[in-house]
Design a protein around this motif. Structure first.
Motif, PDB file in Angstrom:
ATOM      1  N   HIS A 166       0.830  -1.205   0.000  1.00 38.41           N
ATOM      2  CA  HIS A 166       0.000   0.000   0.000  1.00 38.41           C
ATOM      3  C   HIS A 166       0.868   1.261   0.000  1.00 38.41           C
ATOM      4  CE1 HIS A 166      -3.179   2.830   1.107  1.00 38.41           C
ATOM      5  NE2 HIS A 166      -2.413   3.242   2.103  1.00 38.41           N
ATOM      6  N   HIS A 167       1.891   1.284   0.856  1.00 37.79           N
ATOM      7  CA  HIS A 167       2.752   2.468   0.945  1.00 37.79           C
ATOM      8  C   HIS A 167       3.588   2.642  -0.319  1.00 37.79           C
ATOM      9  CE1 HIS A 167       1.400   3.078   4.933  1.00 37.79           C
ATOM     10  NE2 HIS A 167       2.073   2.074   5.479  1.00 37.79           N
ATOM     11  N   LEU A 168       4.005   1.534  -0.932  1.00 38.55           N
ATOM     12  CA  LEU A 168       4.728   1.631  -2.198  1.00 38.55           C
ATOM     13  C   LEU A 168       3.850   2.242  -3.281  1.00 38.55           C
ATOM     14  CD1 LEU A 168       6.714  -1.728  -2.567  1.00 38.55           C
ATOM     15  CD2 LEU A 168       7.671   0.572  -2.644  1.00 38.55           C
ATOM     16  N   LYS A 169       2.625   1.784  -3.332  1.00 42.03           N
ATOM     17  CA  LYS A 169       1.678   2.286  -4.337  1.00 42.03           C
ATOM     18  C   LYS A 169       1.453   3.781  -4.188  1.00 42.03           C
ATOM     19  CE  LYS A 169      -3.005   1.505  -6.127  1.00 42.03           C
ATOM     20  NZ  LYS A 169      -4.272   0.719  -5.969  1.00 42.03           N
ATOM     21  N   ASN A 170       1.498   4.258  -2.944  1.00 41.40           N
ATOM     22  CA  ASN A 170       1.251   5.680  -2.672  1.00 41.40           C
ATOM     23  C   ASN A 170       2.535   6.500  -2.572  1.00 41.40           C
ATOM     24  OD1 ASN A 170      -1.827   6.071  -2.116  1.00 41.40           O
ATOM     25  ND2 ASN A 170      -1.291   4.141  -1.112  1.00 41.40           N
ATOM     26  N   ASP A 171       3.662   5.895  -2.960  1.00 46.37           N
ATOM     27  CA  ASP A 171       4.956   6.586  -2.993  1.00 46.37           C
ATOM     28  C   ASP A 171       5.336   7.211  -1.653  1.00 46.37           C
ATOM     29  OD1 ASP A 171       5.450   6.027  -5.708  1.00 46.37           O
ATOM     30  OD2 ASP A 171       4.182   7.696  -6.320  1.00 46.37           O
ATOM     31  N   ASN A 172       4.989   6.537  -0.572  1.00 47.77           N
ATOM     32  CA  ASN A 172       5.380   7.020   0.751  1.00 47.77           C
ATOM     33  C   ASN A 172       6.645   6.259   1.167  1.00 47.77           C
ATOM     34  OD1 ASN A 172       5.636   7.577   3.548  1.00 47.77           O
ATOM     35  ND2 ASN A 172       3.453   8.086   3.641  1.00 47.77           N
ATOM     36  N   LEU A 173       7.798   6.868   0.864  1.00 48.99           N
ATOM     37  CA  LEU A 173       9.062   6.175   1.066  1.00 48.99           C
ATOM     38  C   LEU A 173       9.342   5.905   2.538  1.00 48.99           C
ATOM     39  CD1 LEU A 173      11.418   7.977  -1.482  1.00 48.99           C
ATOM     40  CD2 LEU A 173       9.977   5.976  -1.818  1.00 48.99           C
ATOM     41  N   ALA A 174       9.056   6.873   3.400  1.00 43.01           N
ATOM     42  CA  ALA A 174       9.348   6.707   4.823  1.00 43.01           C
ATOM     43  C   ALA A 174       8.539   5.552   5.418  1.00 43.01           C
ATOM     44  CB  ALA A 174       9.062   7.999   5.573  1.00 43.01           C
ATOM     45  N   LYS A 175       7.244   5.479   5.083  1.00 37.94           N
ATOM     46  CA  LYS A 175       6.405   4.399   5.614  1.00 37.94           C
ATOM     47  C   LYS A 175       6.750   3.060   4.974  1.00 37.94           C
ATOM     48  CE  LYS A 175       2.443   7.110   7.194  1.00 37.94           C
ATOM     49  NZ  LYS A 175       0.980   7.327   7.120  1.00 37.94           N
ATOM     50  N   THR A 176       7.166   3.090   3.708  1.00 36.79           N
ATOM     51  CA  THR A 176       7.611   1.857   3.051  1.00 36.79           C
ATOM     52  C   THR A 176       8.823   1.298   3.772  1.00 36.79           C
ATOM     53  OG1 THR A 176       6.802   2.584   0.889  1.00 36.79           O
ATOM     54  CG2 THR A 176       8.468   0.857   0.899  1.00 36.79           C
ATOM     55  N   GLN A 177       9.792   2.172   4.049  1.00 38.95           N
ATOM     56  CA  GLN A 177      10.988   1.719   4.756  1.00 38.95           C
ATOM     57  C   GLN A 177      10.650   1.268   6.172  1.00 38.95           C
ATOM     58  OE1 GLN A 177      14.159   4.415   6.057  1.00 38.95           O
ATOM     59  NE2 GLN A 177      15.605   3.154   4.911  1.00 38.95           N
ATOM     60  N   ALA A 178       9.709   1.949   6.824  1.00 43.22           N
ATOM     61  CA  ALA A 178       9.306   1.559   8.178  1.00 43.22           C
ATOM     62  C   ALA A 178       8.719   0.148   8.181  1.00 43.22           C
ATOM     63  CB  ALA A 178       8.298   2.556   8.741  1.00 43.22           C
ATOM     64  N   CYS A 179       7.917  -0.168   7.163  1.00 39.29           N
ATOM     65  CA  CYS A 179       7.354  -1.524   7.047  1.00 39.29           C
ATOM     66  C   CYS A 179       8.456  -2.560   6.838  1.00 39.29           C
ATOM     67  CB  CYS A 179       6.368  -1.582   5.886  1.00 39.29           C
ATOM     68  SG  CYS A 179       4.690  -1.087   6.297  1.00 39.29           S
ATOM     69  N   ASP A 180       9.421  -2.214   6.006  1.00 36.60           N
ATOM     70  CA  ASP A 180      10.541  -3.121   5.748  1.00 36.60           C
ATOM     71  C   ASP A 180      11.305  -3.393   7.044  1.00 36.60           C
ATOM     72  OD1 ASP A 180      12.324  -4.649   4.223  1.00 36.60           O
ATOM     73  OD2 ASP A 180      13.657  -2.945   3.905  1.00 36.60           O
ATOM     74  N   LYS A 181      11.597  -2.343   7.806  1.00 35.42           N
ATOM     75  CA  LYS A 181      12.311  -2.506   9.071  1.00 35.42           C
ATOM     76  C   LYS A 181      11.493  -3.334  10.059  1.00 35.42           C
ATOM     77  CE  LYS A 181      14.906   1.856   8.920  1.00 35.42           C
ATOM     78  NZ  LYS A 181      15.073   3.184   9.546  1.00 35.42           N
ATOM     79  N   GLU A 182      10.188  -3.054  10.131  1.00 35.40           N
ATOM     80  CA  GLU A 182       9.322  -3.769  11.067  1.00 35.40           C
ATOM     81  C   GLU A 182       9.258  -5.250  10.740  1.00 35.40           C
ATOM     82  OE1 GLU A 182       6.667  -4.930  14.018  1.00 35.40           O
ATOM     83  OE2 GLU A 182       8.021  -3.215  13.862  1.00 35.40           O
ATOM     84  N   PHE A 183       9.224  -5.584   9.456  1.00 36.82           N
ATOM     85  CA  PHE A 183       9.192  -6.984   9.024  1.00 36.82           C
ATOM     86  C   PHE A 183      10.378  -7.748   9.609  1.00 36.82           C
ATOM     87  CE2 PHE A 183      10.323 -10.390   6.075  1.00 36.82           C
ATOM     88  CZ  PHE A 183       9.104 -11.005   5.801  1.00 36.82           C
ATOM     89  N   HIS A 184      11.562  -7.206   9.413  1.00 41.98           N
ATOM     90  CA  HIS A 184      12.774  -7.893   9.880  1.00 41.98           C
ATOM     91  C   HIS A 184      12.887  -7.861  11.409  1.00 41.98           C
ATOM     92  CE1 HIS A 184      14.375  -8.673   5.885  1.00 41.98           C
ATOM     93  NE2 HIS A 184      13.971  -7.458   5.549  1.00 41.98           N
ATOM     94  N   LYS A 185      12.525  -6.735  12.011  1.00 44.41           N
ATOM     95  CA  LYS A 185      12.562  -6.647  13.471  1.00 44.41           C
ATOM     96  C   LYS A 185      11.634  -7.683  14.097  1.00 44.41           C
ATOM     97  CE  LYS A 185      11.520  -3.545  17.347  1.00 44.41           C
ATOM     98  NZ  LYS A 185      11.059  -2.194  17.749  1.00 44.41           N
ATOM     99  N   TYR A 186      10.450  -7.823  13.532  1.00 44.68           N
ATOM    100  CA  TYR A 186       9.463  -8.749  14.092  1.00 44.68           C
ATOM    101  C   TYR A 186       9.998 -10.180  14.080  1.00 44.68           C
ATOM    102  CZ  TYR A 186       4.977 -10.995  15.023  1.00 44.68           C
ATOM    103  OH  TYR A 186       3.965 -11.743  15.587  1.00 44.68           O
ATOM    104  N   ILE A 187      10.680 -10.564  13.001  1.00 39.06           N
ATOM    105  CA  ILE A 187      11.235 -11.918  12.905  1.00 39.06           C
ATOM    106  C   ILE A 187      12.270 -12.140  14.006  1.00 39.06           C
ATOM    107  CG2 ILE A 187      12.602 -13.499  11.484  1.00 39.06           C
ATOM    108  CD1 ILE A 187      11.303 -12.071   9.021  1.00 39.06           C
ATOM    109  N   TYR A 188      13.181 -11.179  14.168  1.00 34.81           N
ATOM    110  CA  TYR A 188      14.213 -11.306  15.206  1.00 34.81           C
ATOM    111  C   TYR A 188      13.585 -11.418  16.592  1.00 34.81           C
ATOM    112  CZ  TYR A 188      18.386 -10.494  12.336  1.00 34.81           C
ATOM    113  OH  TYR A 188      19.413 -10.625  11.434  1.00 34.81           O
TER     114      TYR A 188
END
Length: 226
Positions: free
Chosen positions: A122-144
């Protein structure tokens, strides 16, 4: 243009200054090589010079800001050698973490990760780079964290800021469909308890962030350490 945030309840002035500066550094609102003036930051954030200076010193220690006596304070250039070292460390940790994830992640954990991917799209589609990166970070953090490796994740995050700027360049200029698919395939491997596949996808995923590095060096030559 630099982003300005409200100071959070209970957040002291130094932590506020560092959080705001770090956001702008990582998201390239403050460009590599830009000169930093303490008085301008004091006016922008409405705080005194002491917490600004303390935040700058901490970010200097984390190689995000360069301080040159008698010359001034500047946004650091992106250091590709530091990024290479960071990725070596991350790959070593993820070899263990991906195996643990295949053993430990519950159906609820899997569902959370799939919802994260939906938000990322959703954030990629809306060109929201900060929220896109936040989702990416959260994905990996959650796994750890789900694998009981919060300390490992803290080590990675404290050393990832140079790399984060490469991520922003990628999100802003390269098709990221493969990155999203990597996350989806990784979750599938966790759910199938396929340790070898999960680590293989993790390695491939990490490499995607630097496979366009030569293009960035040409397109943004003034961003990189010579």
């Amino acid at each position: 243009m630099m982003e300005v945030f409200e100071q959070l309840p209970g957040e002291n002035a130094k932590h506020y200054a560092k959080r705001a500066l770090l956001y702008n550094l990582v998201n390239l609102e403050m460009k590599p090589g830009d000169k930093i003036t303490e008085s301008d930051l004091c006016e922008l954030y409405g705080i005194s010079r002491t917490p600004i200076r303390e935040a700058i010193l901490e970010l200097h220690q984390q190689n995000m800001i360069d301080i040159y006596p008698k010359q001034g304070t500047f946004v650091s250039y992106i250091d590709t050698a530091a990024i290479d070292e960071f990725l070596e460390l991350r790959n070593l940790m993820e070899q263990s973490v991906t195996q643990l994830a295949c053993e430990k992640l519950t159906p609820d954990n899997i569902a959370y990760l799939r919802e994260n991917i939906v938000q990322w799209k959703h954030h990629l589609k809306n060109d929201n780079l900060a929220k896109t990166q936040a989702c990416d970070k959260e994905f990996h953090k959650y796994i750890y964290c789900a694998c009981g490796k919060q300390f490992w994740h803290n080590i990675i995050r404290e050393n990832a800021y140079q790399f984060d700027r490469i991520v922003i360049l990628m999100f802003s200029s390269i098709n990221t469909d493969k990155l999203v698919k990597d996350h989806s395939d990784m979750v599938d491997a966790f759910e199938a308890h396929d340790k070898e596949k999960a680590f293989e996808i993790s390695l491939c995923h990490t490499k995607r962030y630097i496979e366009h590095l030569d293009e960035f060096l040409v397109k943004y030559p003034n961003y990189f350490k010579k």
